[in-house]
Scaffold this active site. Structure first.
Site, PDB file in Angstrom:
ATOM      1  N   LYS A   1      -7.252  55.569   3.122  1.00 41.80           N
ATOM      2  CA  LYS A   1      -6.615  54.329   3.563  1.00 41.80           C
ATOM      3  C   LYS A   1      -7.613  53.462   4.336  1.00 41.80           C
ATOM      4  O   LYS A   1      -7.797  52.282   4.038  1.00 41.80           O
ATOM      5  CB  LYS A   1      -5.412  54.643   4.459  1.00 41.80           C
TER       6      LYS A   1
ATOM      7  N   LYS B   1       2.206  53.303   5.897  1.00 36.76           N
ATOM      8  CA  LYS B   1       1.560  54.420   5.212  1.00 36.76           C
ATOM      9  C   LYS B   1       0.933  55.377   6.222  1.00 36.76           C
ATOM     10  O   LYS B   1       0.142  54.953   7.069  1.00 36.76           O
ATOM     11  CB  LYS B   1       0.446  53.908   4.285  1.00 36.76           C
TER      12      LYS B   1
ATOM     13  N   ARG C   1      -4.309  51.706 -11.288  1.00 34.83           N
ATOM     14  CA  ARG C   1      -5.342  52.682 -10.926  1.00 34.83           C
ATOM     15  C   ARG C   1      -6.577  52.397 -11.777  1.00 34.83           C
ATOM     16  O   ARG C   1      -6.521  52.447 -13.010  1.00 34.83           O
ATOM     17  CB  ARG C   1      -4.835  54.110 -11.140  1.00 34.83           C
TER      18      ARG C   1
ATOM     19  N   ARG D   1       0.612  51.657 -13.293  1.00 35.46           N
ATOM     20  CA  ARG D   1       1.679  52.601 -12.932  1.00 35.46           C
ATOM     21  C   ARG D   1       2.865  51.790 -12.436  1.00 35.46           C
ATOM     22  O   ARG D   1       2.790  51.162 -11.390  1.00 35.46           O
ATOM     23  CB  ARG D   1       1.179  53.573 -11.864  1.00 35.46           C
TER      24      ARG D   1
ATOM     25  N   ARG E   1       7.531  52.586  -4.836  1.00 38.96           N
ATOM     26  CA  ARG E   1       6.310  53.371  -4.985  1.00 38.96           C
ATOM     27  C   ARG E   1       6.062  53.640  -6.471  1.00 38.96           C
ATOM     28  O   ARG E   1       6.962  54.048  -7.187  1.00 38.96           O
ATOM     29  CB  ARG E   1       6.425  54.689  -4.230  1.00 38.96           C
TER      30      ARG E   1
ATOM     31  N   ASP F   1      -6.790  51.565  -6.089  1.00 44.00           N
ATOM     32  CA  ASP F   1      -5.453  51.086  -6.418  1.00 44.00           C
ATOM     33  C   ASP F   1      -5.377  49.599  -6.099  1.00 44.00           C
ATOM     34  O   ASP F   1      -5.754  49.171  -4.997  1.00 44.00           O
ATOM     35  CB  ASP F   1      -4.392  51.850  -5.621  1.00 44.00           C
TER      36      ASP F   1
ATOM     37  N   GLU G   1      -5.964  50.928  -1.884  1.00 45.30           N
ATOM     38  CA  GLU G   1      -6.586  52.158  -1.410  1.00 45.30           C
ATOM     39  C   GLU G   1      -7.843  52.446  -2.219  1.00 45.30           C
ATOM     40  O   GLU G   1      -7.999  51.967  -3.347  1.00 45.30           O
ATOM     41  CB  GLU G   1      -5.619  53.348  -1.542  1.00 45.30           C
TER      42      GLU G   1
ATOM     43  N   ASN H   1      -9.543  55.909  -3.388  1.00 46.86           N
ATOM     44  CA  ASN H   1      -9.337  57.351  -3.447  1.00 46.86           C
ATOM     45  C   ASN H   1     -10.650  58.038  -3.817  1.00 46.86           C
ATOM     46  O   ASN H   1     -11.212  57.780  -4.881  1.00 46.86           O
ATOM     47  CB  ASN H   1      -8.263  57.674  -4.481  1.00 46.86           C
TER      48      ASN H   1
END
Length: 307
Positions: A120, A155, A205, A219, A227, A267, A275, A277
């Site tokens: 994050k 979050k 993504r 997504r 979400r 993302d 984000e 990742n």
């Protein structure tokens, strides 16, 4: 090449969905020797890094040989693909892998970067590409931000797969009590971001390999859900990158390359970075299935060009 994958127990891997399985199988197709171990099997004897590892044949999933005590210097590449949480055991594993890295072994992603880039907080380096964002543990700060934005998403900084993510409106009854709860009475900071209505169209993504966007999927949240994570019912669908998304990738690339973050999943919602990742990004299988693209093979090919 000889590659070692540090990951969760093989019995927990679902090969039809798992990105690490896809990478292992692609490495086998490239003719590499594949080994696997869990973080608990990493060893440092003085400054000599070792592991009790299993020789594996990942395709078809999976044939496993007897465990052997191997010097990590005998591997050309070590992948750290243990899923979060980034807890004490995870952090100690990165320190052990750093012993191998100092001796010249390529570790993906770089252990120091895995510790430094909270998934994050790491995105804050590129805040100009993000929705309005606040990280704080003080309830008063979070309440002011919520009132400014009207509709926010909260979050937990250590969360993954959408777990613990909450949407709340500034005028919701009990907002102060909720903020006290998620901050554990102001003991932990949380991330608050303006809610982006575009999330109904999906959360993209994008998988970056050595800084370059090699694949992406959209997504889309399930009905009644904001979400979009696949783990909470989001549906993957084919997509293409927009010019804005390519600009975001280009902005991130120099820092990712400089810090040894070879395989990263970002993302993006409505053109806004959400984000970054870095621990064990997923999405390879979805790109391969929906985009008809051999992403795992392309990743291993890129890796072999660098080693």
């Amino acid at each position: 090449m000889r590659q070692l994958f540090v990951l969760d127990p093989l019995s927990q891997i679902r090969p039809e969905k798992d990105s690490t399985a896809a990478l292992m199988q692609a490495a086998q197709r490239a003719g590499d020797d594949i080994w696997a171990c869990t973080p608990s099997n990493l060893i440092a004897r003085g400054d000599e890094p070792l592991a009790v590892a299993l020789p594996v044949t990942p395709d078809p999933w999976i044939s496993v040989g007897a465990p052997e005590r191997k010097a990590l210097l005998g591997f050309d590449v070590i992948w750290m693909r243990k899923d979060p949480p980034v807890d004490e055991a995870y952090l100690y594993a990165t320190h052990l892998l750093e012993v191998a890295e100092r001796a010249g072994v390529r570790v993906l992603n770089r252990p120091g970067a895995l510790r430094a880039w909270n998934e994050k907080l790491g995105a804050l380096r590129f805040s100009r590409w993000m929705a309005p964002t606040l990280v704080a543990g003080r309830v008063s700060e979070l309440m002011v931000f919520a009132k400014e934005q009207g509709d926010v998403v909260l979050k937990p900084l250590g969360g993954r797969a959408g777990l613990g993510v909450i949407r709340v409106q500034a005028e919701a009854p009990g907002l102060k009590a909720l903020l006290e709860l998620v901050t554990e009475q102001e003991q932990l900071p949380v991330m608050a971001q303006r809610f982006l209505p575009d999330v109904t169209e999906g959360d993209k993504r994008i998988l970056l390999v050595d800084g370059d966007p090699l694949g992406a999927v959209n997504r889309r949240p399930s009905a009644g859900e904001f979400r979009s994570n696949l783990a909470v019912g989001g549906q993957a669908e084919a997509t293409e990158l927009t010019e804005r998304e390519r600009q975001i990738c280009a902005a991130l690339a120099p820092a990712l390359r400089a810090e040894g973050l070879f395989f990263v999943g970002i993302d993006v919602i409505g053109g806004m970075l959400s984000e970054i990742n870095v621990t064990s990004p997923t999405g390879v299988r979805e790109v391969e299935r929906l985009m008809h693209q051999p992403l795992a093979d392309q990743t291993i090919e890129r890796l072999r060009s660098l080693v």
